[in-house]
Enzyme design. Structure first.
Site, short mmCIF file in Angstrom:
data_model
loop_
_atom_site.label_atom_id
_atom_site.label_comp_id
_atom_site.label_asym_id
_atom_site.label_seq_id
_atom_site.Cartn_x
_atom_site.Cartn_y
_atom_site.Cartn_z
N LYS A 1 53.59 65.07 30.57
CA LYS A 1 54.86 64.49 31.03
C LYS A 1 55.56 63.65 29.95
O LYS A 1 56.77 63.76 29.75
CB LYS A 1 54.58 63.63 32.26
CG LYS A 1 55.81 63.11 32.95
CD LYS A 1 56.31 64.15 33.92
CE LYS A 1 57.46 63.65 34.74
NZ LYS A 1 57.82 64.62 35.77
N GLY B 1 31.32 62.83 31.20
CA GLY B 1 31.18 63.52 32.48
C GLY B 1 30.28 62.72 33.39
O GLY B 1 29.51 61.86 32.93
N ASP C 1 61.67 67.39 34.59
CA ASP C 1 61.06 68.63 34.09
C ASP C 1 62.04 69.79 34.12
O ASP C 1 62.25 70.47 33.10
CB ASP C 1 59.82 69.00 34.90
CG ASP C 1 58.81 67.88 34.96
OD1 ASP C 1 58.90 66.99 34.08
OD2 ASP C 1 57.95 67.88 35.84
N HIS D 1 33.89 55.06 24.85
CA HIS D 1 35.06 55.91 25.13
C HIS D 1 36.25 55.51 24.24
O HIS D 1 36.95 54.55 24.57
CB HIS D 1 35.45 55.80 26.61
CG HIS D 1 34.48 56.49 27.51
ND1 HIS D 1 34.64 57.78 27.92
CD2 HIS D 1 33.30 56.07 28.02
CE1 HIS D 1 33.63 58.14 28.68
NE2 HIS D 1 32.78 57.11 28.76
N GLU E 1 38.99 56.95 23.97
CA GLU E 1 40.28 57.37 24.54
C GLU E 1 40.90 56.33 25.47
O GLU E 1 42.09 56.41 25.76
CB GLU E 1 40.10 58.70 25.29
CG GLU E 1 39.30 58.67 26.59
CD GLU E 1 37.78 58.75 26.39
OE1 GLU E 1 37.32 58.48 25.27
OE2 GLU E 1 37.07 59.06 27.36
N CYS F 1 30.22 60.09 24.92
CA CYS F 1 29.39 59.72 26.07
C CYS F 1 28.49 60.89 26.50
O CYS F 1 27.60 61.27 25.76
CB CYS F 1 30.28 59.23 27.22
SG CYS F 1 29.37 58.36 28.49
N TYR F 2 28.74 61.52 27.64
CA TYR F 2 27.93 62.67 28.05
C TYR F 2 27.92 63.73 26.94
O TYR F 2 26.89 64.35 26.67
CB TYR F 2 28.52 63.27 29.34
CG TYR F 2 27.75 64.45 29.88
CD1 TYR F 2 26.71 64.28 30.79
CD2 TYR F 2 28.07 65.75 29.48
CE1 TYR F 2 26.02 65.38 31.29
CE2 TYR F 2 27.38 66.85 29.99
CZ TYR F 2 26.35 66.66 30.88
OH TYR F 2 25.66 67.74 31.38
#
Ligand code: XMP
Length: 512
Positions: free
Chosen positions: A368, A54, A226, A168, A170, A81-82
């Site tokens: 998606k 964050g 979609d 991170h 990710e 992290c945060y």
């Protein structure tokens, strides 16, 4: 009950990415607000929690916090992290502003082998983005890795299964980040996995049948992936009791209506009606040049066409929509503040509640890329599943200025040439979206010995992963030359072609 992990969002731009990565590891994951109570967490019954990064500093009094009781629930927690710093602070450690901060690539060295780093050697490349760092560990924690400027790059309390990583995992710049997440899920949190689109399909079919009973459903196709996946899924669940329709608003690309018709009558047969509302849309747009006004008018016209159609679908109880997970989380900001409206995106999702339908949103849990995988699982043709995005307001936002039969014709033809040339481009898979834009300027040219004073077409091609950010595509000069020459020669009314070399941000992908 489905196994799931909850990501507590502290306002990180990466919260979604964390959720996607966890799902890629085969575990269903949802993003929740950081101020969720321990009771609400218990009701979700997650297998583990991840605390996101964050932008705030835990050293500030008003920084986003967490219900401390969450750490007493016996749940495995990974703080990123945060999230790591907050965990350290709440459990009695210390967090301080570092001297330099650490932004960008770094190397971490492991202090001892632990399951979190199973399969990875003594260290790894990671991506860092922090000013604060943990300077004293809470009781029960040990340091597990360091970098040159961060004494505690990773910390852990193996008895309580609480872990914190300053980097991170990710982002792609942490090449082995997925392994770290997978180790946390499977080696530490004891997850079983099994989140696949095949399983989702089976569960959805059962749920839809239960919800719908013997009622009928209406599904509005937009031509995009979609709504096509929604229609195919409902068709699988209830067959002909789902009736789809497609509104031809006259703002579509060359050959698009026919393409849709072929796709849903021959390639993937559905009960489908095309409603011709071209004149109505064009009349409503007459003389309108302001982008937001165009979007608003198109949205309203959709609703009025839809309302008229409603009589013909009187016995349908449900309306199906292709709402996706990002739409769901976007509508509830993690930190409570509204984010600025850049463009009012129009989808059929904008239909008013008083239409008298119950909503069915079978994709609201999916990202998606998962929707595309579900489409493939359902047997939809590849060219539909991998269709590039097309905005709801269609060519109206690619004609800068007046939208008329004439401007639509010029843009449609130019766009068709562009698409035709691009279909032969060998690196097309690197281009996320491409289209032509008609500019409201005329320029002087010379054709034969004649002076011309004609329209300018801009070409836009971008690479992106989700449309949130984008870079302009470095198309080969030869390809651009061919496209330009063909447009100028083949499309009456165009004597100049330019290529858009702007990235998002600060530009947007569409011009309006
Ligand atoms: P922008 O122009 O905001 O576009 O950078 C990001 C992506 O969204 C698409 N787009 C829309 N899609 N309704 C949609 O369904 C809309 O009103 C709309 N406006 C933009 C755009 O094509 C790009 O892929």
């Amino acid at each position: 009950m489905r196994e799931q992990v909850a990501v507590l969002d502290f306002g990180s731009q990466y919260a979604r990415l964390i959720a996607r990565r966890i799902r890629e590891c085969g575990v269903y994951c949802e993003i929740v607000r950081h101020d969720i109570s321990a009771g609400e967490v218990a009701a979700m019954n997650p297998a583990a929690l991840v605390l996101s990064g964050g932008p705030a500093s835990v050293t500030n009094v008003d920084s986003p916090g967490i219900d401390p009781a969450i750490f007493d629930m016996g749940l495995p927690v990974l703080g990123i992290c945060y999230g790591m710093q907050l965990m350290a602070k709440i459990l009695g450690g210390k967090v301080e502003r570092g001297t330099d901060g650490e932004y960008g690539p770094a190397k971490i060295a492991f202090i001892e082998p632990v399951p979190l780093f199973h399969g990875i050697d003594a260290g790894m490349d990671v991506w860092m983005s922090h000013g604060d760092q943990v300077t004293a560990l809470p009781e029960g924690f040990v340091p597990l890795a360091t970098t040159r400027s961060c004494g505690t790059a990773v910390m852990g309390d193996k008895h309580r299964c609480l872990y914190g990583v300053q980097f991170h995992p990710e982002v792609v710049h942490t090449p082995r980040g997925n392994e770290v997440l997978s180790n946390f899920l499977y080696r530490l949190a004891g997850c079983r996995g099994g989140w696949t689109m095949g399983r989702f399909l089976e569960e959805s079919v059962i749920n839809i049948r239960e919800t719908v009973g013997d009622s009928n459903i209406v599904c509005a196709l937009s031509g995009g992936v979609d709504s096509a996946v929604v229609a195919a899924l409902l068709n699988r669940a209830v067959g002909d009791r789902c009736r789809s329709f497609f509104i031809d608003n006259g703002l579509l690309r060359k050959g698009e209506v026919e393409d849709i018709r072929i796709m849903f009558t021959r390639d993937y047969p559905l009960v489908m009606t095309v409603i011709d509302a071209r004149d109505e849309f064009l009349a409503a747009l007459k003389g309108v040049t302001e982008p937001e006004a165009k979007r608003k008018i198109i949205g309203e016209t959709f609703i009025s066409v839809f309302k008229r159609q409603k009589a013909a679908m009187g016995d349908a109880r449900f309306l199906a929509q292709g709402t996706l997970y990002p739409d769901v989380i976007e509508s509830r900001s993690p930190l409570g503040g509204p984010s600025a409206v850049i463009k009012s995106h129009h989808n059929v999702g904008g239909l008013p509640e008083d239409l008298g339908f119950e909503l069915l949103e079978p994709l609201r849990e999916l990202f998606k890329d998962e929707v595309r995988r579900l489409g493939t699982e359902l047997g939809l043709p590849d060219r539909l599943v991998h269709r590039q995005p097309f905005p709801g307001p269609g060519l109206a936002v690619r004609i800068i200025g007046d939208v008329t039969e004439e401007t639509l014709k010029v843009l449609r033809e130019a766009d068709a040439v562009f698409r035709n040339e691009m279909s032969r481009y060998e690196r097309l898979n690197e281009v996320w979206q491409y289209f032509a834009v008609l500019l409201p300027v005329k320029s002087v040219g010379v054709m034969g010995d004649e002076r011309t004073y004609d329209n300018v077409v801009a070409l836009r091609a971008v690479s992106s992963t989700d449309g949130m950010t984008a870079d302009w595509s470095r198309l080969p000069a030869d390809l651009l030359a061919r496209i330009s020459s063909r447009i100028i020669n083949e499309v009456t009314g165009v004597n100049r072609v330019v290529y858009d070399v702007s990235s998002k941000p600060p530009s947007t992908i569409e011009w309006e």
